[in-house]
Motif scaffolding. Structure first.
Motif, PDB file in Angstrom:
ATOM      1  N   TYR A  70       0.822  -1.209   0.000  1.00  0.00           N
ATOM      2  CA  TYR A  70       0.000   0.000   0.000  1.00  0.00           C
ATOM      3  C   TYR A  70       0.853   1.255   0.000  1.00  0.00           C
ATOM      4  O   TYR A  70       2.018   1.255   0.399  1.00  0.00           O
ATOM      5  CB  TYR A  70      -0.930   0.007   1.216  1.00  0.00           C
ATOM      6  N   ASN A  71       0.238   2.338  -0.463  1.00  0.00           N
ATOM      7  CA  ASN A  71       0.875   3.653  -0.468  1.00  0.00           C
ATOM      8  C   ASN A  71       0.389   4.415   0.761  1.00  0.00           C
ATOM      9  O   ASN A  71      -0.762   4.838   0.813  1.00  0.00           O
ATOM     10  CB  ASN A  71       0.488   4.402  -1.747  1.00  0.00           C
ATOM     11  N   PRO A  72       1.249   4.608   1.757  1.00  0.00           N
ATOM     12  CA  PRO A  72       0.808   5.250   3.001  1.00  0.00           C
ATOM     13  C   PRO A  72       0.383   6.702   2.834  1.00  0.00           C
ATOM     14  O   PRO A  72      -0.336   7.241   3.680  1.00  0.00           O
ATOM     15  CB  PRO A  72       2.037   5.130   3.917  1.00  0.00           C
ATOM     16  N   ASP A  73       0.806   7.337   1.754  1.00  0.00           N
ATOM     17  CA  ASP A  73       0.389   8.724   1.514  1.00  0.00           C
ATOM     18  C   ASP A  73      -1.063   8.804   1.056  1.00  0.00           C
ATOM     19  O   ASP A  73      -1.720   9.833   1.230  1.00  0.00           O
ATOM     20  CB  ASP A  73       1.287   9.375   0.456  1.00  0.00           C
ATOM     21  N   ILE A  74      -1.559   7.719   0.472  1.00  0.00           N
ATOM     22  CA  ILE A  74      -2.937   7.690  -0.011  1.00  0.00           C
ATOM     23  C   ILE A  74      -3.849   6.937   0.957  1.00  0.00           C
ATOM     24  O   ILE A  74      -4.966   7.362   1.235  1.00  0.00           O
ATOM     25  CB  ILE A  74      -2.998   7.043  -1.408  1.00  0.00           C
ATOM     26  N   PHE A  75      -3.360   5.816   1.459  1.00  0.00           N
ATOM     27  CA  PHE A  75      -4.151   4.982   2.364  1.00  0.00           C
ATOM     28  C   PHE A  75      -3.259   4.587   3.536  1.00  0.00           C
ATOM     29  O   PHE A  75      -2.600   3.547   3.517  1.00  0.00           O
ATOM     30  CB  PHE A  75      -4.680   3.732   1.641  1.00  0.00           C
ATOM     31  N   PRO A  76      -3.201   5.405   4.581  1.00  0.00           N
ATOM     32  CA  PRO A  76      -2.284   5.162   5.694  1.00  0.00           C
ATOM     33  C   PRO A  76      -2.632   3.909   6.496  1.00  0.00           C
ATOM     34  O   PRO A  76      -3.737   3.385   6.407  1.00  0.00           O
ATOM     35  CB  PRO A  76      -2.434   6.427   6.548  1.00  0.00           C
ATOM     36  N   TYR A  77      -1.668   3.464   7.280  1.00  0.00           N
ATOM     37  CA  TYR A  77      -1.822   2.225   8.046  1.00  0.00           C
ATOM     38  C   TYR A  77      -2.997   2.302   9.015  1.00  0.00           C
ATOM     39  O   TYR A  77      -3.677   1.305   9.253  1.00  0.00           O
ATOM     40  CB  TYR A  77      -0.524   1.939   8.812  1.00  0.00           C
ATOM     41  N   GLU A  78      -3.270   3.485   9.563  1.00  0.00           N
ATOM     42  CA  GLU A  78      -4.403   3.632  10.471  1.00  0.00           C
ATOM     43  C   GLU A  78      -5.718   3.263   9.793  1.00  0.00           C
ATOM     44  O   GLU A  78      -6.600   2.649  10.405  1.00  0.00           O
ATOM     45  CB  GLU A  78      -4.486   5.069  11.004  1.00  0.00           C
ATOM     46  N   LYS A  79      -5.860   3.646   8.527  1.00  0.00           N
ATOM     47  CA  LYS A  79      -7.081   3.318   7.791  1.00  0.00           C
ATOM     48  C   LYS A  79      -7.143   1.821   7.479  1.00  0.00           C
ATOM     49  O   LYS A  79      -8.228   1.223   7.459  1.00  0.00           O
ATOM     50  CB  LYS A  79      -7.159   4.142   6.514  1.00  0.00           C
ATOM     51  N   LEU A  80      -5.978   1.223   7.219  1.00  0.00           N
ATOM     52  CA  LEU A  80      -5.945  -0.224   7.018  1.00  0.00           C
ATOM     53  C   LEU A  80      -6.432  -0.948   8.271  1.00  0.00           C
ATOM     54  O   LEU A  80      -7.207  -1.906   8.186  1.00  0.00           O
ATOM     55  CB  LEU A  80      -4.530  -0.681   6.676  1.00  0.00           C
ATOM     56  N   LEU A  81      -5.982  -0.507   9.422  1.00  0.00           N
ATOM     57  CA  LEU A  81      -6.408  -1.118  10.678  1.00  0.00           C
ATOM     58  C   LEU A  81      -7.908  -0.959  10.890  1.00  0.00           C
ATOM     59  O   LEU A  81      -8.602  -1.905  11.280  1.00  0.00           O
ATOM     60  CB  LEU A  81      -5.651  -0.480  11.848  1.00  0.00           C
TER      61      LEU A  81
END
Length: 330
Positions: A70-81
């Motif tokens: 994933y690209n953290p600038d577009i979809f950060p890890y917090e949103k993944l969680l």
């Protein structure tokens, strides 16, 4: 080598989640912008390159999991969680839904100390929210070697959509998600008419021959009544005799998504908008186009923009679909 190039040149990062059957853990993430790749596989055990049979039997000691690039600038890890928690039952220590055993238990595998801290904080917030009465048992563990599953299991929801929908519904996962993570679309009642809300948010159907666009013969495009995303064009509309607007294809293949609708005795393929996830209608294989498809769509899910208003409404790029009209306007 390809993955190393992506990680180096575009700064993609990895996330690894175990959430029970990996078939069901791909689709929710695959639909998000910023997700480059999702691999179904096995992790957490001691056996190298395990087989599916060895994993589900417990012999290999692995869990089924997905690894996400994933690209953290577009979809950060917090949103993944946040999205991860909405796919699982984090209170079940024995498996997930109809799948039982250690291979189907949940875990977050972190690839950095930052991911570990974010995962622990996310878990703490979920525990304190009171959403679940039981304790959250999902483990947070350091990432371990990840082994891709057999090709049959990759993108299963795309390659075997009907079987996937049957499994997901029968497993209980879908109903659990609706119960504990219901979508709050009540604000749309302020902007949509009752029939528009019923169709788009409650999977309703309007009366045939008694709706706005079933016999529309003007030139233009149809957009989602909720989000405004372009869906269909009058150039692909025809009179199918069914009493609803009918189209041979969407304006772009990525405009809509399709899934099997198992809510009636007969099996149908539902059509939903890509971004707003609005229920639009159904697609049938009795159309006149080269693909033989008929997109039967509710007028209440659509807003029609005539070709002369495209520029004013912010859809000027779509004027290219009507070359004759462009010459007339000049």
């Amino acid at each position: 080598m390809e993955e190393e190039f992506l990680l180096t040149q575009i700064q993609f990062q990895k996330a690894t989640f175990a959430g029970g059957c990996f078939w069901c853990m791909v689709s929710p993430f695959d639909e998000q912008q910023g997700i480059e790749k999702i691999i179904s596989g096995y992790t957490g055990g001691n056996e190298e390159y395990p087989s599916y049979k060895d994993v589900v039997s417990g012999k290999a000691g692995h869990r089924e999991a997905v690894q996400i690039l994933y690209n953290p600038d577009i979809f950060p890890y917090e949103k993944l969680l946040e999205l991860y928690w909405q796919q699982i039952d984090p209170t079940d220590p024995e498996g997930q839904f109809s799948d039982r055993g250690a291979a189907y238990t949940t875990a977050i595998y972190y690839h950095s100390d930052e991911q570990r801290k974010l995962a622990e904080e996310s878990k703490r917030q979920l525990e304190e929210s009171g959403r679940f009465q039981q304790s959250i048992v999902t483990e947070i563990l350091p990432a371990q070697p990840f082994y891709p599953a057999e090709e049959f299991h990759q993108d299963f929801y795309k390659k075997n959509n009907f079987r996937y929908e049957l499994y997901r519904r029968g497993s209980g996962r879908q109903e659990f998600s609706k119960k504990f993570w219901p979508k709050d679309n009540s604000h749309l009642k302020e902007t949509l008419t009752p029939i528009q809300f019923h169709v788009t948010q409650e999977n309703g159907t309007e009366p045939p021959f008694n709706n706005e666009y079933w016999n529309n013969d003007r030139e233009g495009i149809y957009v989602d009544i909720v989000s405004g995303e372009p869906l269909f064009t009058s150039k692909d509309q025809y009179d199918s005799g069914c009493g609803w607007p009918s189209f041979t294809k969407p304006v772009m293949s990525a405009s809509v998504k399709e899934r099997y609708d198992l809510s009636h005795r007969s099996t149908r393929v539902e059509v939903r908008s890509r971004d707003a996830d609005s229920h639009l209608g159904h697609v049938f294989e009795d159309g006149p186009g080269k693909n033989g498809l008929r997109y039967c769509i509710n007028s209440a899910a659509l807003r029609f923009i005539p070709v002369e208003d495209l520029a004013k409404e912010g859809y000027e790029d779509f004027k290219i679909l009507f070359p004759g009209r462009q010459e007339t306007e000049r």
